[in-house]
Design an enzyme around this catalytic site. Sequence first.
Site, mmCIF file in Angstrom:
data_model
loop_
_atom_site.group_PDB
_atom_site.id
_atom_site.type_symbol
_atom_site.label_atom_id
_atom_site.label_comp_id
_atom_site.label_asym_id
_atom_site.label_seq_id
_atom_site.Cartn_x
_atom_site.Cartn_y
_atom_site.Cartn_z
ATOM 1 N N GLY A 1 0.842 -1.192 0.000
ATOM 2 C CA GLY A 1 0.000 0.000 0.000
ATOM 3 C C GLY A 1 0.875 1.239 0.000
ATOM 4 N N ARG A 2 0.361 2.309 0.602
ATOM 5 C CA ARG A 2 1.110 3.575 0.621
ATOM 6 C C ARG A 2 2.492 3.412 1.247
ATOM 7 N NH1 ARG A 2 -4.022 4.855 2.072
ATOM 8 N NH2 ARG A 2 -5.117 6.394 0.785
ATOM 9 N N ILE A 3 2.538 2.791 2.427
ATOM 10 C CA ILE A 3 3.815 2.678 3.141
ATOM 11 C C ILE A 3 4.765 1.747 2.375
ATOM 12 C CG2 ILE A 3 4.930 1.876 5.267
ATOM 13 C CD1 ILE A 3 2.339 2.777 6.760
ATOM 14 N N ARG B 1 -2.831 -8.247 -1.144
ATOM 15 C CA ARG B 1 -4.133 -8.889 -1.367
ATOM 16 C C ARG B 1 -4.497 -8.851 -2.853
ATOM 17 N NH1 ARG B 1 -7.140 -5.508 3.138
ATOM 18 N NH2 ARG B 1 -5.469 -4.158 2.398
ATOM 19 N N THR C 1 7.480 -3.056 10.884
ATOM 20 C CA THR C 1 7.013 -1.757 11.382
ATOM 21 C C THR C 1 5.489 -1.702 11.294
ATOM 22 O OG1 THR C 1 7.316 -0.833 9.168
ATOM 23 C CG2 THR C 1 9.079 -0.424 10.761
ATOM 24 N N ARG D 1 2.459 -4.300 12.706
ATOM 25 C CA ARG D 1 1.883 -4.554 14.022
ATOM 26 C C ARG D 1 2.464 -5.845 14.595
ATOM 27 N NH1 ARG D 1 0.620 -0.125 14.069
ATOM 28 N NH2 ARG D 1 -1.383 0.898 14.521
ATOM 29 N N GLU E 1 3.044 -4.870 23.659
ATOM 30 C CA GLU E 1 3.727 -3.610 23.956
ATOM 31 C C GLU E 1 3.236 -3.035 25.280
ATOM 32 O OE1 GLU E 1 3.179 -1.101 20.503
ATOM 33 O OE2 GLU E 1 4.028 -2.613 19.205
ATOM 34 N N HIS F 1 8.047 1.047 19.065
ATOM 35 C CA HIS F 1 6.894 1.514 18.275
ATOM 36 C C HIS F 1 7.071 3.012 17.962
ATOM 37 C CE1 HIS F 1 2.413 0.618 17.320
ATOM 38 N NE2 HIS F 1 2.860 1.581 16.543
#
Lengths: 318, 318
Positions: B154-156, B176, B235, B237, B266, B284
């Site tokens: 995606g964007r990242i 996906r 980076t 989850r 976390e 995080h």
Amino acid sequence: MKRILSAYRLRPEGLKELEGRYEIVLPKEKSHFSKEEVLELISDVEVFIPAFNFYTDKEIMDKGTKLELIANYGVGYNNIDVDYATKKGIVVTNIPHSVTEPTAEFAFGLLLATARRIAYYDRKIRTPEGVSWGMYGEAGLPVFGKTLGIIGMGRIGQALARRAVASGMKIIYHNRHRLDEAIEKLYDAAYVSLETLLKEADFVSLNAPSTPETIHLIGERELNMMKPTAVFINTARGNMVDEKALAEALKEGKIWGAGIDVFENEPHVLPELSELDNVVLTPHAASKTLEYRHNMAVEMVRNIIGFYEGTYPVSRVN
Amino acid sequence: MKRILSAYRLRPEGLKELEGRYEIVLPKEKSHFSKEEVLELISDVEVFIPAFNFYTDKEIMDKGTKLELIANYGVGYNNIDVDYATKKGIVVTNIPHSVTEPTAEFAFGLLLATARRIAYYDRKIRTPEGVSWGMYGEAGLPVFGKTLGIIGMGRIGQALARRAVASGMKIIYHNRHRLDEAIEKLYDAAYVSLETLLKEADFVSLNAPSTPETIHLIGERELNMMKPTAVFINTARGNMVDEKALAEALKEGKIWGAGIDVFENEPHVLPELSELDNVVLTPHAASKTLEYRHNMAVEMVRNIIGFYEGTYPVSRVN
């Protein structure tokens, strides 16, 4: 058959092309010869390969009466008295190609690790005190949209600029000579004076060669010109920076942080530096992977073969 | 006037646009409200802003009888029971734009810091034992010319690919849905199955959203498919990775290294992980700079204003 002396026990894979055509003397028991051992062996060889922290001085060249070539295993050649080699008619070569991408890669890694506090977090998270997991605590600095000032816009500086542009940075640079406009356009890079660079850059990276003129190029005066939020990166040579002044500037918060791979007296690191949390320290490792070191050996070997056989281009520095 | 409850004490600069038009309740004494405090305050407000580690569950939504909007301060929204929000007619928004470049920047920083051992060197050089300054000792891994496998393009993922391409990497990805050819061409990126990606990539970066389907997406089986020289970066989850299996794979040398910014529980970090030298651990912090956090607050605030006033586009997730 020409004889070669290597001060360092280079891995045999990188030296394969020399086999059967040159005789090479390497340390067998330990990683490198001492200066005394080199002085003993140098008179028998035509070629000498110094490691980057091995200083090749007048004494060695005077003893090396058969010396024709000093084939440096590195791009920087401040470890060789090139003027004296020239006087004696000894050719000096370096390896500019194989270290370009590795060094730029490492410099950019240091920049990110320092600004985004990656090394700091990794260090602190392992301590009993731990590190902040909050929204703002122990925050790093942004890189995206910021200005990178590159001192020394040669091969490595440009390879660094390419990475920085793709990461959203603006480029300003200082160099002995202004680059062609076509090259400037590749990185949308603006040529500025050293003073302007130091005052305007959010990140300052040193990528110039070490010469007598660049000793302590960055000292107290230059550090005072930088922004208090500036990050300084050095992957060039330690003697270009006044290390005490750097430690002082970091301690006093005159600059925000630094990522330092090279030192004035390697392998010694000033305790004033290693006690600080706003510096990332690495052991002259900008080209240290086995693959990169292999590529460097191949480039160095081809300087030797090219010099004697004319079958490869030779990167001469004198 | 609509009332807003923020679980975290966000800095006032980022909330300026709300002034005079919305009433906002923030923690005053400490950095964030406890769940009990949120349960007490939620019934009075139309808007709730959860911090990224604050789980917004059925109980909170049931108590929040006036709730119209949950404006998440983050792009990932696995901290919200979105299905339940949908059932109750509560709109959920996230902030995909302001975290894109920061997260990609941090992911690439982790990749370089892990492969080139920057964080490791910085940690070791400060210890009495020190670190190797030799030619080959404690060498890192090359990045230039290697293959980066991006899970979640995606964007990242794409912002990461842009950086990686400029650093000489080849890109393969799994997603996906396959991306448009025009986007693939930007990064010369090849669409592959997850299995192919795990087997062929030198670097594997997780950049997909956390959903019920992606829990433990990377476990023992997937780690076993990776190369023994592979570096894994997360980076996204923590719950997408079986952390025990990761620690085991790193310990056994099934993979070479990892850079991990997110964890299963976390702020708890598995001791099995933090005892290892071939992992870089960060709290995080992929979007943690004051400037980035400010931009995130502005984007989040504009979701609220856009929702009520129609003056900004709203990033709805349900």
